[in-house]
Design a protein around this motif. Structure first.
Motif, PDB file in Angstrom:
ATOM      1  N   ILE A  57       0.850  -1.193   0.000  1.00 20.88           N
ATOM      2  CA  ILE A  57       0.000   0.000   0.000  1.00 20.88           C
ATOM      3  C   ILE A  57       0.879   1.234   0.000  1.00 20.88           C
ATOM      4  O   ILE A  57       1.772   1.375   0.838  1.00 20.88           O
ATOM      5  N   LYS A  58       0.595   2.140  -0.932  1.00 17.49           N
ATOM      6  CA  LYS A  58       1.337   3.398  -1.013  1.00 17.49           C
ATOM      7  C   LYS A  58       0.356   4.556  -1.127  1.00 17.49           C
ATOM      8  O   LYS A  58      -0.574   4.501  -1.916  1.00 17.49           O
ATOM      9  N   PHE A  59       0.588   5.559  -0.322  1.00 15.98           N
ATOM     10  CA  PHE A  59      -0.122   6.830  -0.432  1.00 15.98           C
ATOM     11  C   PHE A  59       0.900   7.822  -0.955  1.00 15.98           C
ATOM     12  O   PHE A  59       1.821   8.206  -0.235  1.00 15.98           O
ATOM     13  N   GLY A  60       0.766   8.178  -2.219  1.00 20.50           N
ATOM     14  CA  GLY A  60       1.800   9.014  -2.826  1.00 20.50           C
ATOM     15  C   GLY A  60       3.105   8.241  -2.827  1.00 20.50           C
ATOM     16  O   GLY A  60       3.175   7.113  -3.277  1.00 20.50           O
ATOM     17  N   ARG A  61       4.131   8.842  -2.265  1.00 22.42           N
ATOM     18  CA  ARG A  61       5.438   8.179  -2.207  1.00 22.42           C
ATOM     19  C   ARG A  61       5.659   7.412  -0.910  1.00 22.42           C
ATOM     20  O   ARG A  61       6.702   6.806  -0.720  1.00 22.42           O
ATOM     21  N   LYS A  62       4.713   7.486   0.013  1.00 24.02           N
ATOM     22  CA  LYS A  62       4.880   6.829   1.314  1.00 24.02           C
ATOM     23  C   LYS A  62       4.283   5.431   1.304  1.00 24.02           C
ATOM     24  O   LYS A  62       3.089   5.251   1.059  1.00 24.02           O
ATOM     25  N   THR A  63       5.118   4.465   1.591  1.00 20.35           N
ATOM     26  CA  THR A  63       4.685   3.077   1.684  1.00 20.35           C
ATOM     27  C   THR A  63       4.200   2.804   3.099  1.00 20.35           C
ATOM     28  O   THR A  63       4.858   3.160   4.074  1.00 20.35           O
ATOM     29  N   CYS A  64       3.043   2.164   3.210  1.00 18.79           N
ATOM     30  CA  CYS A  64       2.532   1.778   4.522  1.00 18.79           C
ATOM     31  C   CYS A  64       3.292   0.559   5.001  1.00 18.79           C
ATOM     32  O   CYS A  64       3.493  -0.389   4.246  1.00 18.79           O
ATOM     33  N   LYS A  65       3.700   0.592   6.251  1.00 23.65           N
ATOM     34  CA  LYS A  65       4.510  -0.477   6.823  1.00 23.65           C
ATOM     35  C   LYS A  65       3.865  -1.016   8.090  1.00 23.65           C
ATOM     36  O   LYS A  65       4.481  -1.096   9.141  1.00 23.65           O
ATOM     37  N   GLY A  66       2.598  -1.363   7.967  1.00 17.82           N
ATOM     38  CA  GLY A  66       1.890  -1.969   9.080  1.00 17.82           C
ATOM     39  C   GLY A  66       1.780  -1.045  10.268  1.00 17.82           C
ATOM     40  O   GLY A  66       1.597   0.164  10.137  1.00 17.82           O
ATOM     41  N   LYS A  67       1.908  -1.627  11.432  1.00 15.48           N
ATOM     42  CA  LYS A  67       1.741  -0.931  12.704  1.00 15.48           C
ATOM     43  C   LYS A  67       2.717   0.234  12.880  1.00 15.48           C
ATOM     44  O   LYS A  67       2.436   1.178  13.609  1.00 15.48           O
ATOM     45  N   ALA A  68       3.844   0.190  12.200  1.00 14.28           N
ATOM     46  CA  ALA A  68       4.862   1.226  12.351  1.00 14.28           C
ATOM     47  C   ALA A  68       4.559   2.493  11.541  1.00 14.28           C
ATOM     48  O   ALA A  68       5.280   3.471  11.646  1.00 14.28           O
ATOM     49  N   THR A  69       3.498   2.496  10.762  1.00 16.85           N
ATOM     50  CA  THR A  69       3.181   3.641   9.920  1.00 16.85           C
ATOM     51  C   THR A  69       2.244   4.585  10.648  1.00 16.85           C
ATOM     52  O   THR A  69       1.197   4.174  11.136  1.00 16.85           O
ATOM     53  N   HIS A  70       2.622   5.842  10.695  1.00 21.89           N
ATOM     54  CA  HIS A  70       1.808   6.875  11.339  1.00 21.89           C
ATOM     55  C   HIS A  70       1.699   8.058  10.397  1.00 21.89           C
ATOM     56  O   HIS A  70       2.680   8.475   9.800  1.00 21.89           O
ATOM     57  N   PHE A  71       0.480   8.574  10.272  1.00 25.61           N
ATOM     58  CA  PHE A  71       0.238   9.760   9.464  1.00 25.61           C
ATOM     59  C   PHE A  71      -0.419  10.816  10.329  1.00 25.61           C
ATOM     60  O   PHE A  71      -1.005  10.518  11.363  1.00 25.61           O
ATOM     61  N   ASN A  72      -0.362  12.065   9.880  1.00 22.39           N
ATOM     62  CA  ASN A  72      -1.012  13.176  10.540  1.00 22.39           C
ATOM     63  C   ASN A  72      -1.980  13.788   9.540  1.00 22.39           C
ATOM     64  O   ASN A  72      -1.567  14.218   8.467  1.00 22.39           O
ATOM     65  N   LYS A  73      -3.261  13.828   9.864  1.00 24.25           N
ATOM     66  CA  LYS A  73      -4.259  14.245   8.878  1.00 24.25           C
ATOM     67  C   LYS A  73      -4.116  15.697   8.452  1.00 24.25           C
ATOM     68  O   LYS A  73      -4.457  16.027   7.322  1.00 24.25           O
ATOM     69  N   GLN A  74      -3.615  16.576   9.305  1.00 21.56           N
ATOM     70  CA  GLN A  74      -3.434  17.967   8.895  1.00 21.56           C
ATOM     71  C   GLN A  74      -2.285  18.107   7.898  1.00 21.56           C
ATOM     72  O   GLN A  74      -2.377  18.845   6.930  1.00 21.56           O
ATOM     73  N   ARG A  75      -1.226  17.398   8.105  1.00 23.88           N
ATOM     74  CA  ARG A  75      -0.037  17.516   7.257  1.00 23.88           C
ATOM     75  C   ARG A  75      -0.121  16.620   6.023  1.00 23.88           C
ATOM     76  O   ARG A  75       0.259  17.022   4.931  1.00 23.88           O
ATOM     77  N   ASP A  76      -0.617  15.422   6.182  1.00 27.76           N
ATOM     78  CA  ASP A  76      -0.568  14.419   5.119  1.00 27.76           C
ATOM     79  C   ASP A  76      -1.871  14.415   4.311  1.00 27.76           C
ATOM     80  O   ASP A  76      -2.626  13.438   4.304  1.00 27.76           O
ATOM     81  N   VAL A  77      -2.121  15.516   3.597  1.00 27.21           N
ATOM     82  CA  VAL A  77      -3.367  15.669   2.839  1.00 27.21           C
ATOM     83  C   VAL A  77      -3.489  14.653   1.704  1.00 27.21           C
ATOM     84  O   VAL A  77      -4.581  14.395   1.210  1.00 27.21           O
ATOM     85  N   PHE A  78      -2.375  14.039   1.299  1.00 25.87           N
ATOM     86  CA  PHE A  78      -2.412  13.028   0.235  1.00 25.87           C
ATOM     87  C   PHE A  78      -3.243  11.815   0.639  1.00 25.87           C
ATOM     88  O   PHE A  78      -3.635  11.014  -0.202  1.00 25.87           O
ATOM     89  N   LEU A  79      -3.553  11.668   1.920  1.00 21.56           N
ATOM     90  CA  LEU A  79      -4.360  10.540   2.378  1.00 21.56           C
ATOM     91  C   LEU A  79      -5.778  10.575   1.808  1.00 21.56           C
ATOM     92  O   LEU A  79      -6.477   9.568   1.807  1.00 21.56           O
ATOM     93  N   GLN A  80      -6.206  11.735   1.324  1.00 22.61           N
ATOM     94  CA  GLN A  80      -7.552  11.842   0.769  1.00 22.61           C
ATOM     95  C   GLN A  80      -7.644  11.255  -0.638  1.00 22.61           C
ATOM     96  O   GLN A  80      -8.727  11.005  -1.140  1.00 22.61           O
ATOM     97  N   ARG A  81      -6.509  11.056  -1.292  1.00 25.76           N
ATOM     98  CA  ARG A  81      -6.506  10.417  -2.617  1.00 25.76           C
ATOM     99  C   ARG A  81      -6.484   8.903  -2.450  1.00 25.76           C
ATOM    100  O   ARG A  81      -5.993   8.382  -1.461  1.00 25.76           O
ATOM    101  N   LYS A  82      -6.977   8.203  -3.460  1.00 22.31           N
ATOM    102  CA  LYS A  82      -6.946   6.742  -3.411  1.00 22.31           C
ATOM    103  C   LYS A  82      -5.505   6.258  -3.317  1.00 22.31           C
ATOM    104  O   LYS A  82      -4.637   6.753  -4.029  1.00 22.31           O
ATOM    105  N   PRO A  83      -5.271   5.283  -2.472  1.00 29.65           N
ATOM    106  CA  PRO A  83      -3.923   4.715  -2.387  1.00 29.65           C
ATOM    107  C   PRO A  83      -3.662   3.779  -3.571  1.00 29.65           C
ATOM    108  O   PRO A  83      -4.597   3.299  -4.210  1.00 29.65           O
TER     109      PRO A  83
END
Length: 194
Positions: A57-83
């Motif tokens: 799973i990738k959101f933009g250039r960031k690969t999700c790495k299970g439990k170790a992945t943390h995002f911030n909704k204010q900063r990481d606006v790319f989360l609104q696009r389809k992964p």
């Protein structure tokens, strides 16, 4: 696999990189294993087995790495696009479900129960071919995470699909009954990756 979003407003980007180096049951060696125990804590009581192959799973250039992945909704606006989601294409026809069990807050310390409004359904695509959701039929359009507060698990669960799927509790986003969906589709859907 899953990702977390924190709406605390913290500017700390905490994407950690620890990997579980155990061998994946996936036929694709390009898919590393990550700690998905938080997702499994919710899924196993619903009849989903532990140790499934993992999605990429990738959101933009960031690969999700299970439990170790943390995002911030204010900063990481790319989360609104389809992964971009990838899996072993040999799985065949598939259904992808993406949900947050913790809406509006995580309910239990062990992670096995949904929050008061959870699970919140973020995306549901069936009839996917070739190891990608882009070829599938979108039943629920993708809506990225935007929790009011707290830490949340975002779980993507892939099923091998034998025929048309059933929606016993409808397709409401709020309080979507994952367990009823799994039970209604016994013999049609088989958990294949997380």
């Amino acid at each position: 696999s899953k990702r977390r979003s924190s709406s605390s407003g913290s500017s700390r980007d905490s994407i950690d990189m620890p990997r579980d180096r155990s061998r994946s049951r996936s036929r694709s060696p390009a898919f590393p294993r990550y700690d998905v125990s938080d997702a499994e804590a919710f899924l196993v009581p619903l009849g989903v087995p532990k140790g499934l192959p993992q999605l990429k799973i990738k959101f933009g250039r960031k690969t999700c790495k299970g439990k170790a992945t943390h995002f911030n909704k204010q900063r990481d606006v790319f989360l609104q696009r389809k992964p971009d989601v990838f899996w072993d294409p040999s799985i065949g026809t598939s259904t992808l479900v993406y949900f947050d069990p913790d809406a509006p807050n995580r309910s239990s310390d062990d992670g096995s129960r949904a929050g008061e409004f959870g699970p919140w359904l973020h995306w549901l695509v069936s009839e996917c071919q070739g190891g990608r959701p882009t070829s599938g039929r979108e039943h629920i359009a993708h809506v990225g995470p935007s929790p009011p507060h707290g830490k949340h698990r975002y779980i993507m669960l892939l099923f091998r699909q034998k025929s048309g799927i059933k929606f016993p509790s409808g397709l409401e986003r709020k309080r979507w009954d994952v367990g009823a969906f799994i039970k209604a589709n016994e013999g049609i859907l088989t958990p294949a990756a997380v």
